[in-house]
Design a protein around this motif. Sequence first.
Motif, PDB file in Angstrom:
ATOM      1  N   ALA B 183      -3.820  19.634  28.912  1.00 61.94           N
ATOM      2  CA  ALA B 183      -3.486  20.368  27.694  1.00 61.94           C
ATOM      3  C   ALA B 183      -2.261  21.242  27.972  1.00 61.94           C
ATOM      4  CB  ALA B 183      -4.667  21.206  27.232  1.00 61.94           C
ATOM      5  N   VAL B 184      -1.771  21.887  26.934  1.00 57.40           N
ATOM      6  CA  VAL B 184      -0.554  22.690  27.044  1.00 57.40           C
ATOM      7  C   VAL B 184      -0.861  24.115  26.577  1.00 57.40           C
ATOM      8  CG1 VAL B 184       1.857  22.889  26.289  1.00 57.40           C
ATOM      9  CG2 VAL B 184       0.832  20.625  26.581  1.00 57.40           C
ATOM     10  N   ASP B 185      -0.294  25.098  27.289  1.00 54.89           N
ATOM     11  CA  ASP B 185      -0.613  26.504  26.988  1.00 54.89           C
ATOM     12  C   ASP B 185      -0.226  26.927  25.566  1.00 54.89           C
ATOM     13  OD1 ASP B 185       2.127  26.485  27.376  1.00 54.89           O
ATOM     14  OD2 ASP B 185       2.168  28.140  28.813  1.00 54.89           O
ATOM     15  N   THR B 186       0.792  26.283  24.999  1.00 55.29           N
ATOM     16  CA  THR B 186       1.283  26.753  23.702  1.00 55.29           C
ATOM     17  C   THR B 186       0.594  26.092  22.503  1.00 55.29           C
ATOM     18  OG1 THR B 186       3.047  25.133  23.970  1.00 55.29           O
ATOM     19  CG2 THR B 186       3.588  27.418  24.492  1.00 55.29           C
ATOM     20  N   ASP B 187      -0.217  25.080  22.774  1.00 58.45           N
ATOM     21  CA  ASP B 187      -0.935  24.412  21.677  1.00 58.45           C
ATOM     22  C   ASP B 187      -2.393  24.882  21.722  1.00 58.45           C
ATOM     23  OD1 ASP B 187      -2.088  22.758  19.816  1.00 58.45           O
ATOM     24  OD2 ASP B 187      -1.200  20.897  20.601  1.00 58.45           O
ATOM     25  N   LEU B 188      -2.616  26.083  21.184  1.00 55.09           N
ATOM     26  CA  LEU B 188      -3.910  26.738  21.371  1.00 55.09           C
ATOM     27  C   LEU B 188      -5.083  25.992  20.748  1.00 55.09           C
ATOM     28  CD1 LEU B 188      -2.891  30.491  21.124  1.00 55.09           C
ATOM     29  CD2 LEU B 188      -2.881  28.947  23.065  1.00 55.09           C
ATOM     30  N   VAL B 215       9.437  34.013  34.070  1.00 49.33           N
ATOM     31  CA  VAL B 215      10.350  34.694  34.985  1.00 49.33           C
ATOM     32  C   VAL B 215      10.987  33.730  35.993  1.00 49.33           C
ATOM     33  CG1 VAL B 215      10.545  36.483  36.763  1.00 49.33           C
ATOM     34  CG2 VAL B 215       9.153  36.896  34.722  1.00 49.33           C
ATOM     35  N   PHE B 216      10.176  32.885  36.623  1.00 47.17           N
ATOM     36  CA  PHE B 216      10.705  32.071  37.721  1.00 47.17           C
ATOM     37  C   PHE B 216      10.928  30.602  37.389  1.00 47.17           C
ATOM     38  CE2 PHE B 216       8.704  35.710  39.825  1.00 47.17           C
ATOM     39  CZ  PHE B 216       9.816  36.200  40.482  1.00 47.17           C
ATOM     40  N   ASN B 217      10.370  30.160  36.261  1.00 47.41           N
ATOM     41  CA  ASN B 217      10.582  28.744  35.917  1.00 47.41           C
ATOM     42  C   ASN B 217      10.495  28.590  34.398  1.00 47.41           C
ATOM     43  OD1 ASN B 217      11.084  26.037  36.403  1.00 47.41           O
ATOM     44  ND2 ASN B 217       8.914  25.522  36.737  1.00 47.41           N
ATOM     45  N   ASP B 218      11.297  29.382  33.707  1.00 44.57           N
ATOM     46  CA  ASP B 218      11.203  29.375  32.247  1.00 44.57           C
ATOM     47  C   ASP B 218      11.583  27.985  31.724  1.00 44.57           C
ATOM     48  OD1 ASP B 218      10.648  30.376  29.784  1.00 44.57           O
ATOM     49  OD2 ASP B 218      12.620  31.300  29.479  1.00 44.57           O
ATOM     50  N   GLY B 219      10.765  27.548  30.793  1.00 45.75           N
ATOM     51  CA  GLY B 219      11.000  26.207  30.243  1.00 45.75           C
ATOM     52  C   GLY B 219      10.478  25.119  31.148  1.00 45.75           C
ATOM     53  N   ALA B 220       9.411  25.431  31.908  1.00 50.74           N
ATOM     54  CA  ALA B 220       8.867  24.481  32.890  1.00 50.74           C
ATOM     55  C   ALA B 220       8.594  23.119  32.270  1.00 50.74           C
ATOM     56  CB  ALA B 220       7.595  25.044  33.513  1.00 50.74           C
ATOM     57  N   PHE B 221       8.114  23.114  31.034  1.00 53.76           N
ATOM     58  CA  PHE B 221       7.784  21.844  30.374  1.00 53.76           C
ATOM     59  C   PHE B 221       8.504  21.697  29.034  1.00 53.76           C
ATOM     60  CE2 PHE B 221       4.310  22.741  33.278  1.00 53.76           C
ATOM     61  CZ  PHE B 221       4.188  21.532  33.936  1.00 53.76           C
ATOM     62  N   GLU B 222       9.601  22.438  28.868  1.00 51.49           N
ATOM     63  CA  GLU B 222      10.329  22.439  27.602  1.00 51.49           C
ATOM     64  C   GLU B 222      10.784  21.028  27.191  1.00 51.49           C
ATOM     65  OE1 GLU B 222       9.465  25.314  26.020  1.00 51.49           O
ATOM     66  OE2 GLU B 222      11.481  25.243  25.174  1.00 51.49           O
ATOM     67  N   ASP B 223      11.080  20.203  28.188  1.00 55.21           N
ATOM     68  CA  ASP B 223      11.595  18.866  27.881  1.00 55.21           C
ATOM     69  C   ASP B 223      10.586  18.003  27.140  1.00 55.21           C
ATOM     70  OD1 ASP B 223      10.032  18.913  30.180  1.00 55.21           O
ATOM     71  OD2 ASP B 223      11.024  17.169  31.066  1.00 55.21           O
ATOM     72  N   VAL B 224       9.299  18.356  27.254  1.00 55.45           N
ATOM     73  CA  VAL B 224       8.297  17.574  26.521  1.00 55.45           C
ATOM     74  C   VAL B 224       7.427  18.434  25.602  1.00 55.45           C
ATOM     75  CG1 VAL B 224       8.179  15.709  28.210  1.00 55.45           C
ATOM     76  CG2 VAL B 224       6.624  17.672  28.442  1.00 55.45           C
ATOM     77  N   ALA B 226       8.140  21.578  24.162  1.00 46.66           N
ATOM     78  CA  ALA B 226       8.734  22.506  23.192  1.00 46.66           C
ATOM     79  C   ALA B 226       8.229  22.140  21.799  1.00 46.66           C
ATOM     80  CB  ALA B 226      10.255  22.421  23.251  1.00 46.66           C
ATOM     81  N   LYS B 227       7.962  23.173  21.037  1.00 46.07           N
ATOM     82  CA  LYS B 227       7.279  22.977  19.755  1.00 46.07           C
ATOM     83  C   LYS B 227       7.964  21.921  18.870  1.00 46.07           C
ATOM     84  CE  LYS B 227       4.525  25.839  16.721  1.00 46.07           C
ATOM     85  NZ  LYS B 227       4.109  27.198  16.392  1.00 46.07           N
ATOM     86  N   GLU B 228       9.289  21.966  18.821  1.00 44.01           N
ATOM     87  CA  GLU B 228      10.000  21.098  17.889  1.00 44.01           C
ATOM     88  C   GLU B 228      10.019  19.627  18.311  1.00 44.01           C
ATOM     89  OE1 GLU B 228      12.659  23.477  20.574  1.00 44.01           O
ATOM     90  OE2 GLU B 228      10.957  23.907  19.269  1.00 44.01           O
ATOM     91  N   ILE B 229       9.767  19.365  19.607  1.00 44.89           N
ATOM     92  CA  ILE B 229       9.843  17.965  20.062  1.00 44.89           C
ATOM     93  C   ILE B 229       8.514  17.414  20.552  1.00 44.89           C
ATOM     94  CG2 ILE B 229      12.302  18.011  20.674  1.00 44.89           C
ATOM     95  CD1 ILE B 229      11.295  18.343  23.635  1.00 44.89           C
ATOM     96  N   ARG B 230       7.511  18.295  20.743  1.00 38.47           N
ATOM     97  CA  ARG B 230       6.313  17.847  21.479  1.00 38.47           C
ATOM     98  C   ARG B 230       5.557  16.712  20.794  1.00 38.47           C
ATOM     99  NH1 ARG B 230       3.013  23.492  20.941  1.00 38.47           N
ATOM    100  NH2 ARG B 230       2.121  23.178  18.877  1.00 38.47           N
ATOM    101  N   GLU B 231       5.621  16.629  19.449  1.00 34.45           N
ATOM    102  CA  GLU B 231       4.898  15.540  18.776  1.00 34.45           C
ATOM    103  C   GLU B 231       5.487  14.179  19.142  1.00 34.45           C
ATOM    104  OE1 GLU B 231       2.096  15.836  16.912  1.00 34.45           O
ATOM    105  OE2 GLU B 231       2.174  17.967  17.440  1.00 34.45           O
TER     106      GLU B 231
END
Lengths: 622, 342
Positions: B183-188, B215-224, B226-231
Amino acid sequence: MSDTSTQPKPNTLPIEEIESAVIRFAGDSGDGIQLTGMQFTTTTAFAGNDLSTFPDYPAEIRAPVGTTAGVSGFQIQFSSRQVLTPGDAPDVFVAMNPAALKANIHDVKKGGMILVNKDTFNAGNLKKAGYEVNPLEDGSLSEFRVIPVELGRLTRNALDGMGLTATETERCKNFFALGMMYWLYDRPMSATLKWIETKFKKNPKYVEANHKALHAGNAYAETAEIFGHHFRVNKAPIKPGLYRNITGNEATALGFIAASVAAGRPLWYGSYPITPASDVLHELSKNKNFGVKTFQAEDEIAAIGSAIGAAFAGHLALTGTSGPGVALKAEAIGLAVMTELPLVILNVQRGGPSTGLPTKTEQADLFQALYGRNGECPAIVVAAATPGDCFTMAYEASRLAVKYMTPVFLLTDGYLANGSEPWLIPDASKLAPFDKVALPPVGDFKLYKRDPETMARPWVAPGTPGYEHRLGGIEKQDVTGNISYDPDNHERMVRLRAAKVNKAAQDIPPLEVLGAKKGKVLVIGWGGTYGAITAGVQNLQKAGKSVSSVHLRNLNPLPPDLGDIMANFDHVVVPELNMGQLLKVIRAKYLVPATGLNKIKGQPFKVTEIEAGIDAILKGDK
Amino acid sequence: MPDEMEILPAAGPIVQTAKDFKSDQMVRWCPGCGDFAILATVQKIMPTLGIPREKIAFVSGIGCSSRFPYYMNTYGFHSIHGRAPTVATGLKCANPDMQVWVVTGDGDGLSIGGNHLIHALRRNVDLKILLFNNRIYGLTKGQYSPTSEIGKKTKSSPMGTIDMPLNPMALALASEASFVARAVDTDLPFLGEVLTRAAHHKGSVFIEIFQNCIVFNDGAFEDVAAKEIREDKMMKVYHGKPMIFGAKKDKGIVLNGLEPEVVTFDPANPPKNLLIHDEKAPSATLANFLAHMAEPVPQGIFRSVERPMLHEMMDAQIDQAKKDKPANLQKLLNGPETWTVA
């Protein structure tokens, strides 16, 4: 031993009464040496002698056959008086092959008897053992009374016509030798015959074969008159009661189970197989009917981690290993110290460092138990003195852990673990009680609020409503147990943890001084050297020397009366199978110029070594 | 969602709210950390399980995520680096009444604690293991982890990492975990569904949660993720349902040889050969297929099977032993052979 074999006695050969005897069996590790030794031990115990045994086996399960690397040995001393050690030098040595002779000959008493399996002294075996000439023929054994016996051929003759394979026949020769030894010491064979019946009950052919071999050996010794006469060792004046034979590892396991019953808490034993501690895991896993949970973990860290989890859950939690395993557990022991959970860490010490000498004994892990962790990290440390004492100290370690809510080290060693002695079986209904502490009411509950008498924090098992709490390895705030980085709090907590462990001194009984309470030399021992030290000191006392001894079973905290006892002696001597670990502790704590008496050979002390070491100090040589 | 995915009502008289599961300790993660969302979701589903909070324990190792137990008003244990599964195994087997959760991270669970993770899973210890994967060491301030992408530049890899990252899902499946999910942290809402299913599963649970380290790895999973592209970049899988994804639900997975192939279609008329997810398949082949799928990245429950749990088997042996030979301490002490000295 006097030799009376020249006197002809056709029917009944003479019996000579002797006070004690030391016998060693040795052969390839596949020769059944340990089994033969244990059978001789059981029979000897039934005969009412006091005894002590010492198995000495190689680390390799089956080292190359016929080499000195593969020699397995078993020594027993038995006597009509008190026996404290397995004996320094064998009076009778049974060598199943040239390698066994080569590896053990230096220990055999001059003038002693050597029974050799002559069949095996062929060119191939002699070469494998490293003999250039046959020692049976070159006169090199002239100091001994050598009795060559064709064990293989005689066993084959005895079992002829039974339809056994050559290997099956070969496997019975140790019982032929045992039968001879039973004759030599005038022992009944009934216990061993019965044991064979039970052991091979599914294979009647083996029962018959081993019975035959045992009887044949016995008859051969009598009719061939090879020994000339035999010996009798009378019953020893042993304290009346019900006895059994017990090894240190068995006793340790039983002590833990007894503690679990007395505490009314299920036992958790997290362990990873390691020599010489694995037998404790085996023994405990056989007794699940006591609610014992054994967990063979993926590694040493998981073993202790599971025990910490079980302790958190309210079990009597234990982990057992040897020195290398303790090294791996060190960080987790610190966690148990910080979270103040009861936990017993058993270290069956072996020769170190690193892999060291896995099957040999040593006492070199005392510093590891006392100091081998990061930070100021105190734990209670206790040690067993004899195989039977492992029961008492396993029980005591468990009791102290629960009472003071702290990790407790129980130190035994390979010598105690595998050695055995007759054990006066305790009355299960009279074991020391475990104190039960009532929980404070929910409103008054503070995780690190200490009991005034023991300084222990309350032990609340998860599942208890209203007492939900979080434990962890980060420094705790005094009383509340919350995370705290406050400098003053840290110092207070470090001192509180140390003070709590020191509180356990109030549970230590007064030391028993062997000998006069004032004199020239006080010998201080700990752990498995008890037998050798006590025997040595007793011998010196008989010779009129001013020597006394005390044996420590509590190493942290130390017995409160030790300082006063030491003050009454001119010299303090500390014999240890290490480079002087207790010695340094005593010097540091009491500022006394104590002297070490040290041996680091992977072998226990001989009584004569203890005597010589103390004598040297008495004479001012040292 | 299938029926068993529905959130069950609290059983009996136990009425608890998310607030009952919040401890009095201040939550100390970096502002914006993905851990906040996971904590809130866990606290939200807890009251729905019908288990009083004293019967729940959270066990952790070391790392940012491992502070989790301090913030839950349940029983908890913040243990040492990598060893949480061992402590949790002892706790669960000693007291099977407890529901035991393990919170770990990619460093704690896959590097220093990798050995314990695989063994807890293969033994089917009834633990709910949540692995917060942020592909970085956060608490030690930014070194690469066992899941960092190859070539990643970090404080300890200024020229890029040269270590092949490992695949947590494939590892869990190889370890025979009986429940494996992502699962993903942002899709509650979806995280909550997966966690709820996990809570009801009997046996070893492993959930990889994609978690951002601001802080140390911002956007760790942004490539897949991120809200606008994850679907379009990720695919939610449901038991018994065809593998469909895309904002317009117009993409699906078919099998091409042994590899997945993305096909596009009219949502009103999906092709018949779309792969159907089967989380209960006796073999882990399909779950492994999902674990190795890179485009789209699947999430949901890859595998959920039942087999005997460690504590059940341990207790069964004890019961059997008690039946075979009632415990008698004196008899045990006496052993097989005794003799009397008069």
